[in-house]
Design a protein around this motif. Structure first.
Motif, short mmCIF file in Angstrom:
data_model
loop_
_atom_site.label_atom_id
_atom_site.label_comp_id
_atom_site.label_asym_id
_atom_site.label_seq_id
_atom_site.Cartn_x
_atom_site.Cartn_y
_atom_site.Cartn_z
N LEU A 102 0.84 -1.19 0.00
CA LEU A 102 0.00 0.00 0.00
C LEU A 102 0.87 1.25 0.00
CD1 LEU A 102 -2.81 -0.72 2.64
CD2 LEU A 102 -2.93 -0.93 0.16
N THR A 103 0.46 2.24 -0.74
CA THR A 103 1.12 3.55 -0.68
C THR A 103 0.59 4.28 0.54
OG1 THR A 103 -0.62 4.62 -1.96
CG2 THR A 103 1.21 3.64 -3.22
N GLY A 104 1.18 5.43 0.85
CA GLY A 104 0.67 6.24 1.95
C GLY A 104 -0.78 6.62 1.73
N GLU A 105 -1.10 6.97 0.49
CA GLU A 105 -2.48 7.30 0.15
C GLU A 105 -3.40 6.09 0.32
OE1 GLU A 105 -5.06 9.03 -3.64
OE2 GLU A 105 -2.87 9.18 -3.69
N GLY A 106 -2.91 4.92 -0.04
CA GLY A 106 -3.69 3.69 0.13
C GLY A 106 -3.96 3.39 1.59
N VAL A 107 -2.97 3.62 2.45
CA VAL A 107 -3.14 3.39 3.88
C VAL A 107 -4.19 4.35 4.44
CG1 VAL A 107 -2.01 3.57 6.15
CG2 VAL A 107 -0.83 2.45 4.25
N ARG A 108 -4.09 5.62 4.08
CA ARG A 108 -5.06 6.61 4.56
C ARG A 108 -6.47 6.27 4.08
NH1 ARG A 108 -0.55 9.61 3.59
NH2 ARG A 108 -1.15 10.22 1.49
N LEU A 109 -6.59 5.84 2.83
CA LEU A 109 -7.89 5.49 2.28
C LEU A 109 -8.50 4.30 3.00
CD1 LEU A 109 -10.16 5.66 0.18
CD2 LEU A 109 -8.71 4.26 -1.34
N VAL A 110 -7.74 3.24 3.18
CA VAL A 110 -8.30 2.04 3.80
C VAL A 110 -8.68 2.31 5.25
CG1 VAL A 110 -6.17 0.87 4.55
CG2 VAL A 110 -8.15 -0.48 3.89
N GLU A 111 -7.92 3.13 5.93
CA GLU A 111 -8.25 3.44 7.33
C GLU A 111 -9.53 4.26 7.42
OE1 GLU A 111 -4.65 4.97 9.05
OE2 GLU A 111 -3.75 2.97 9.12
N ALA A 112 -9.69 5.24 6.55
CA ALA A 112 -10.93 6.04 6.55
C ALA A 112 -12.12 5.18 6.12
CB ALA A 112 -10.77 7.24 5.62
N ALA A 113 -11.92 4.39 5.08
CA ALA A 113 -13.01 3.54 4.59
C ALA A 113 -13.39 2.48 5.62
CB ALA A 113 -12.59 2.87 3.27
N GLU A 114 -12.44 2.02 6.39
CA GLU A 114 -12.75 1.01 7.40
C GLU A 114 -13.67 1.57 8.48
OE1 GLU A 114 -10.46 -2.70 9.18
OE2 GLU A 114 -9.43 -0.81 9.60
N ARG A 115 -13.51 2.83 8.82
CA ARG A 115 -14.42 3.45 9.79
C ARG A 115 -15.85 3.48 9.24
NH1 ARG A 115 -9.65 6.38 10.58
NH2 ARG A 115 -10.27 8.06 9.16
N THR A 116 -16.00 3.87 7.98
CA THR A 116 -17.32 3.89 7.34
C THR A 116 -17.90 2.48 7.27
OG1 THR A 116 -16.74 5.83 6.02
CG2 THR A 116 -18.53 4.44 5.19
N PHE A 117 -17.10 1.55 6.83
CA PHE A 117 -17.51 0.15 6.66
C PHE A 117 -17.98 -0.43 7.99
CE2 PHE A 117 -16.44 -4.39 6.59
CZ PHE A 117 -16.96 -4.80 5.37
N THR A 118 -17.18 -0.25 9.03
CA THR A 118 -17.50 -0.82 10.34
C THR A 118 -18.74 -0.17 10.94
OG1 THR A 118 -15.17 -1.33 10.69
CG2 THR A 118 -16.58 -1.28 12.65
N ARG A 119 -18.84 1.14 10.81
CA ARG A 119 -20.01 1.85 11.34
C ARG A 119 -21.29 1.35 10.67
NH1 ARG A 119 -18.06 6.57 11.14
NH2 ARG A 119 -18.60 7.00 8.99
#
Length: 158
Positions: A102-119
């Motif tokens: 993962l690139t830095g952008e990929g890490v930031r994206l997956v972390e933000a998306a994981e919050r949405t996904f989990t919620r």
């Protein structure tokens, strides 16, 4: 067709239909939220999350995890790479394959998306399954998945 389990009759075709319809509705709802909020779809989120949690994975590892063909998974990785979320690096153990990072952008994206996904998943499952049953459902699906994976059921042909 009924199957008797622990003295109770279970209609297996109806069980299958319920499983498939639930999965489809959950997947579609999550897809919509992830697309709206993060510009990705559920399959991309799941691939990014797998790569975050399995550093140095290869396309073949993704294909195995998601029971998908290597060619299809490679095309999906190409799209992730083109978007700037994943990089392919030379595999020192095998020149025929690449390691996915993962690139830095990929890490930031997956972390933000994981919050949405989990919620959203918490809301959907929490409203649909009583708390006392959710752990049982999770255990049953984990066992079923383990059996299917152990027996290599449902892998793509070829």
């Amino acid at each position: 067709m009924e199957y008797t389990s622990a003295g109770a009759a279970v209609n297996l075709p109806n069980l299958f239909a319920d499983l498939v319809r639930c999965e489809t509705r959950l997947y579609n709802a999550l897809n919509e939220s992830l697309r709206e909020r993060h510009g990705i779809v559920t399959s991309q989120f799941e691939a990014l999350r797998f790569l975050r949690d399995h550093p140095g994975a290869r396309v073949a590892d993704l294909a195995n995890e998601f029971a998908a063909g290597v060619g299809a998974m490679s095309k999906g990785v190409d799209r992730l790479e083109k978007s700037g979320w994943v990089e392919r690096q030379a595999n020192p153990a095998d020149r025929r394959s690449s390691l996915l990072v993962l690139t830095g952008e990929g890490v930031r994206l997956v972390e933000a998306a994981e919050r949405t996904f989990t919620r959203q998943l918490t809301e959907m499952l929490g409203n649909g399954i009583p708390d006392s049953s959710l752990s049982v459902v999770a255990q049953v699906f984990s066992q079923l998945r383990g059996t299917l994976e152990r027996d290599r059921v449902g892998l793509p042909a070829g």
